[in-house]
Write a protein that holds these residues in place. Sequence first.
Motif, PDB file in Angstrom:
ATOM      1  N   GLY A  40       0.817  -1.207   0.000  1.00  0.00           N
ATOM      2  CA  GLY A  40       0.000   0.000   0.000  1.00  0.00           C
ATOM      3  C   GLY A  40       0.850   1.255   0.000  1.00  0.00           C
ATOM      4  O   GLY A  40       0.558   2.218  -0.728  1.00  0.00           O
ATOM      5  N   ASP A  41       1.905   1.277   0.812  1.00  0.00           N
ATOM      6  CA  ASP A  41       2.803   2.429   0.842  1.00  0.00           C
ATOM      7  C   ASP A  41       3.437   2.670  -0.525  1.00  0.00           C
ATOM      8  O   ASP A  41       3.635   3.809  -0.948  1.00  0.00           O
ATOM      9  CB  ASP A  41       3.902   2.217   1.884  1.00  0.00           C
ATOM     10  N   ARG A  42       3.772   1.578  -1.220  1.00  0.00           N
ATOM     11  CA  ARG A  42       4.507   1.694  -2.485  1.00  0.00           C
ATOM     12  C   ARG A  42       3.594   2.001  -3.669  1.00  0.00           C
ATOM     13  O   ARG A  42       3.881   2.884  -4.489  1.00  0.00           O
ATOM     14  CB  ARG A  42       5.280   0.387  -2.743  1.00  0.00           C
ATOM     15  N   PHE A  43       2.495   1.291  -3.794  1.00  0.00           N
ATOM     16  CA  PHE A  43       1.675   1.383  -5.005  1.00  0.00           C
ATOM     17  C   PHE A  43       0.375   2.157  -4.814  1.00  0.00           C
ATOM     18  O   PHE A  43      -0.375   2.342  -5.773  1.00  0.00           O
ATOM     19  CB  PHE A  43       1.352  -0.032  -5.514  1.00  0.00           C
ATOM     20  N   GLY A  44       0.116   2.618  -3.600  1.00  0.00           N
ATOM     21  CA  GLY A  44      -1.108   3.352  -3.332  1.00  0.00           C
ATOM     22  C   GLY A  44      -2.000   2.571  -2.401  1.00  0.00           C
ATOM     23  O   GLY A  44      -2.386   1.438  -2.692  1.00  0.00           O
ATOM     24  N   ARG A  66      -5.150   3.095  -1.310  1.00  0.00           N
ATOM     25  CA  ARG A  66      -6.508   2.822  -1.780  1.00  0.00           C
ATOM     26  C   ARG A  66      -6.485   1.753  -2.867  1.00  0.00           C
ATOM     27  O   ARG A  66      -7.353   0.869  -2.898  1.00  0.00           O
ATOM     28  CB  ARG A  66      -7.157   4.104  -2.307  1.00  0.00           C
ATOM     29  N   ARG A  67      -5.507   1.833  -3.769  1.00  0.00           N
ATOM     30  CA  ARG A  67      -5.427   0.868  -4.862  1.00  0.00           C
ATOM     31  C   ARG A  67      -5.240  -0.556  -4.336  1.00  0.00           C
ATOM     32  O   ARG A  67      -5.919  -1.493  -4.763  1.00  0.00           O
ATOM     33  CB  ARG A  67      -4.272   1.244  -5.789  1.00  0.00           C
ATOM     34  N   ILE A  68      -4.330  -0.748  -3.399  1.00  0.00           N
ATOM     35  CA  ILE A  68      -4.082  -2.079  -2.845  1.00  0.00           C
ATOM     36  C   ILE A  68      -5.248  -2.524  -1.968  1.00  0.00           C
ATOM     37  O   ILE A  68      -5.598  -3.698  -1.924  1.00  0.00           O
ATOM     38  CB  ILE A  68      -2.763  -2.088  -2.051  1.00  0.00           C
ATOM     39  N   LEU A 111     -17.846   2.431  -3.009  1.00  0.00           N
ATOM     40  CA  LEU A 111     -17.839   3.336  -1.871  1.00  0.00           C
ATOM     41  C   LEU A 111     -16.422   3.801  -1.554  1.00  0.00           C
ATOM     42  O   LEU A 111     -16.183   4.997  -1.330  1.00  0.00           O
ATOM     43  CB  LEU A 111     -18.458   2.646  -0.660  1.00  0.00           C
ATOM     44  N   VAL A 112     -15.479   2.877  -1.553  1.00  0.00           N
ATOM     45  CA  VAL A 112     -14.080   3.222  -1.287  1.00  0.00           C
ATOM     46  C   VAL A 112     -13.549   4.179  -2.354  1.00  0.00           C
ATOM     47  O   VAL A 112     -12.889   5.181  -2.047  1.00  0.00           O
ATOM     48  CB  VAL A 112     -13.219   1.943  -1.226  1.00  0.00           C
ATOM     49  N   LEU A 113     -13.838   3.899  -3.624  1.00  0.00           N
ATOM     50  CA  LEU A 113     -13.320   4.725  -4.717  1.00  0.00           C
ATOM     51  C   LEU A 113     -13.894   6.137  -4.694  1.00  0.00           C
ATOM     52  O   LEU A 113     -13.226   7.104  -5.070  1.00  0.00           O
ATOM     53  CB  LEU A 113     -13.623   4.059  -6.057  1.00  0.00           C
TER      54      LEU A 113
END
Length: 487
Positions: free
Chosen positions: A77-81, A83-85, A188-190
């Motif tokens: 998550g720290d590396r690629f985002g 929310r995305r992960i 909802l998250v997006l």
Amino acid sequence: MPRPSAPGAGDRRKPLWVIIVACSVPMFMVALDNLVVSTALRTMAVDLDASTTELQWFVNAYVLSFACLLLTGAALGDRFGRRRIFVAGIALFTLASVGCGLADSSEQLILMRAVQGLGASAVMPLSLTLLAEEVPDKKRNLALGLWSAVSGLAVALGPVVGGAVVDGLDWQWIFWINIPVCLVAIPLVLVVLRESSLAGTRLDLLGMLLTTAGLLAVVWAIVNGEDEGWTSGIILSAFAGGAVLLALFVMWERRAPQPLLPLSFYRVRAFVFSNLVSASMYFGVFGSIFLLSQFFQIAPVRTPLEAGVLTLAWTLMPMFVAPVAGALTDKVGGGRLMALGLFLQAIGLSWINLVATSDTPYSRMVGAMVVAGIGMGLVFAPTAAVVLGSVGPQYRGKASGANNTVREIGGALGTAILSSVFVHYGDDRTAQGFVDGMKPGIWIGVAVVLVGALCALAIPRPRPEDNVPATVAGERESDRTPSSATP
């Protein structure tokens, strides 16, 4: 070290409850599946012609991959985002749930349960990290309390949902129910949560490999110790191999340019003792709940659904207490609340043990369960607040992953050891035999919970100098760049 967006940098015009729902619904789904399968095991055994060992792996495959990959999920998550992960974890968990529902053999179900754990390992730590980033500082502890209440609700409903599904539908529905949750959660998250990452972060691949392999060996030994024998060669070898791998992990982290788990965390007393509190609580309480959920099915005989409903006096209490505890954390002190909560849990467990017989009326136990449940609620939110508050904002993902790992290992160890004590002193063939085995196991749980209470008393009130320094050993000030944060 790259830095994230400022604390509480999310759109503050969004209602607090919308942010909490967006972060909590996926976590609820993951936490529920950690418990709901246990109720359906007897039905699965018949439909899949599963052996006792295979039944254990229906649970253990999930626990193994989940516990061992939490640090990796936070790092990705720290590396690629984040929310995305987070979204990728939700999607993977749901696809694996579909695979579980379609499984027509034990091998397929075990594989899909392991994939579920992989998705869950990204959802759980990032849920907490995203919440801490989106909420303003002054509302963070209240938000953590509400988040903890949702987590407590998952614990409460796990046995009930499992029992209701088994009694009224096919066991596959314990997995199908994740699909509508996913269809709501991802949009909802997006919409609600912003993307955030640590720009320029490099993955600590060797650290990921060492910690995953080391934790896998240790957790495997824990969950199989009862069946193989705690002093058997294969279990001792797994513990020894895991210890060596984790020692190599620590040695590597001391020199890694961007460590997976900064060792400077362990110079912060609040972080260390709050993790000990988490491990102690999950060891004692969840190991005891594992026995009590079966006790209510055998003394006297009840259906899984009936037994699940009876546990609600305990497991629903955190839903009401955790938000209050979160709001009081800054005023009273997280350590004091945790200590009070663990002492209440010890009182509740002791009370249950003293009155439990082969035909104890439920009315004699409900008070003890309420006390223990209040204690649980007093621990959840302050622990999350202290863990996140004891490190700098840029380290919240790593700190959350570390705390969740310790918590899951504590729960696995508690369940395994208390089950071994139960087998040594009793059996599940008769109500009296179950009580004979349960009581010494729960006394061990009481002792471990009391140790956790003493650790909680050692947690200091927060001071600015208690936070992890912005520059961790092995990092250069010039390496630190602003993080990305996009709507």
